[in-house]
Scaffold this motif. Sequence first.
Motif, short mmCIF file in Angstrom:
data_model
loop_
_atom_site.label_atom_id
_atom_site.label_comp_id
_atom_site.label_asym_id
_atom_site.label_seq_id
_atom_site.Cartn_x
_atom_site.Cartn_y
_atom_site.Cartn_z
N THR A 116 23.54 -66.70 -48.72
CA THR A 116 22.97 -65.57 -47.98
C THR A 116 24.03 -64.57 -47.53
OG1 THR A 116 23.12 -66.81 -45.92
CG2 THR A 116 21.05 -66.98 -47.14
N HIS A 117 25.30 -64.89 -47.79
CA HIS A 117 26.35 -63.98 -47.35
C HIS A 117 27.55 -64.10 -48.29
CE1 HIS A 117 27.19 -67.87 -45.38
NE2 HIS A 117 28.44 -67.58 -45.66
N ASN A 118 28.38 -63.10 -48.24
CA ASN A 118 29.63 -63.11 -48.99
C ASN A 118 30.76 -63.49 -48.02
OD1 ASN A 118 32.25 -61.75 -49.89
ND2 ASN A 118 30.98 -61.61 -51.74
N GLU A 119 31.51 -64.56 -48.35
CA GLU A 119 32.53 -65.05 -47.44
C GLU A 119 33.60 -64.01 -47.15
OE1 GLU A 119 32.16 -67.76 -45.81
OE2 GLU A 119 34.05 -67.54 -44.71
N ALA A 120 33.96 -63.22 -48.17
CA ALA A 120 34.98 -62.18 -47.95
C ALA A 120 34.47 -61.13 -46.97
CB ALA A 120 35.33 -61.54 -49.29
N ASP A 121 33.18 -60.74 -47.11
CA ASP A 121 32.61 -59.76 -46.17
C ASP A 121 32.55 -60.33 -44.76
OD1 ASP A 121 32.30 -58.01 -48.25
OD2 ASP A 121 30.17 -58.47 -48.58
N ARG A 122 32.25 -61.63 -44.68
CA ARG A 122 32.18 -62.26 -43.35
C ARG A 122 33.57 -62.24 -42.68
NH1 ARG A 122 29.55 -68.14 -42.25
NH2 ARG A 122 27.66 -66.87 -42.29
#
Length: 318
Positions: free
Chosen positions: A79-85
């Motif tokens: 549900t998310h991109n780790e780099a964006d997080r």
Amino acid sequence: MIDLSTLYVLNGLFFAAVAIINVLDSENPRRYRNACFWGINAIILIFGGWLSAFVAGCLVIASALCVAFGGLGVSRRPTHNEADRQAGSARFGAWLFVPALAVPLITLAGALGYQYVTIGGKPLVAPDNVTLIALGTGALVALLLALTMLRQRPAKALAEGRRLLDIIGWAAVLPQLLAALGAIFAMAGVGNIVANLITTVIPMTDHLVVVATYCLGMAFFTIIMGNAFAAFPVMTAGIGLPFIVNAMHGDPAVMAAIGMLSGFCGTLVTPMAANFNIVPAALLELPDQHAVIKVQFPTAVLMLVANIALMYFLVFRV
């Protein structure tokens, strides 16, 4: 007028959205079972005021059967991109805690201020549930604040909420089920049965023995039922009122306050208190789901001994 049913409907709509997302998620091997479980809970929350007790009970049993036959599943779809997080974390820093801190602040403001808000001479919120409605308001405002800060769409919040709810699983609805169980036990007279059983094996004539029995009983029943509020009516009706207050003339206010603290010692060491012990382990993705309980166990034992001593020295000073 805004009352608790408004919050129940909002929670039910969220559960319904979680059920729909699960049905559409082909990456979840148990998507239909998840959808059935959350969908049933959505029906109970949205239509609970119109359902008979029999129908509501059947729905609760049906939701339990969804879990009993294989349990719930978790989607493999990210549900998310780790780099964006990581980039978002570095960008906002400690400001990420602002939405979380807004919840208690708005709850406090609502609890103090809602009672003065009226429309057409009638109160805006139900006077008996001002604090709970203020808590719901705080959660909604915090959600809007987080979406604005992070510039995300509401669909993102639903997707993340669904991910966390599926990770927590059935434990998310355990507290309300245990609270209902405590009310049923109290209405069924379990407190009197407990008193009769205890007095047959323990002579309730000494102050220390009675106090220790009450405090240990509160902790023990909380361990079984997972909720000190569920254990309180049982132990207070069975031991506290007849022996500490009526027979030995102890202070009921001191007994109730320290008795609840003794119950919370049981909360620290039981997986039945899922919202305190199992849910945090699931949210933090700890490898050992009982890690929280193991850390809290020594504190619980020391607090229980201290509570017994405090009640012994304070409850009879009237």
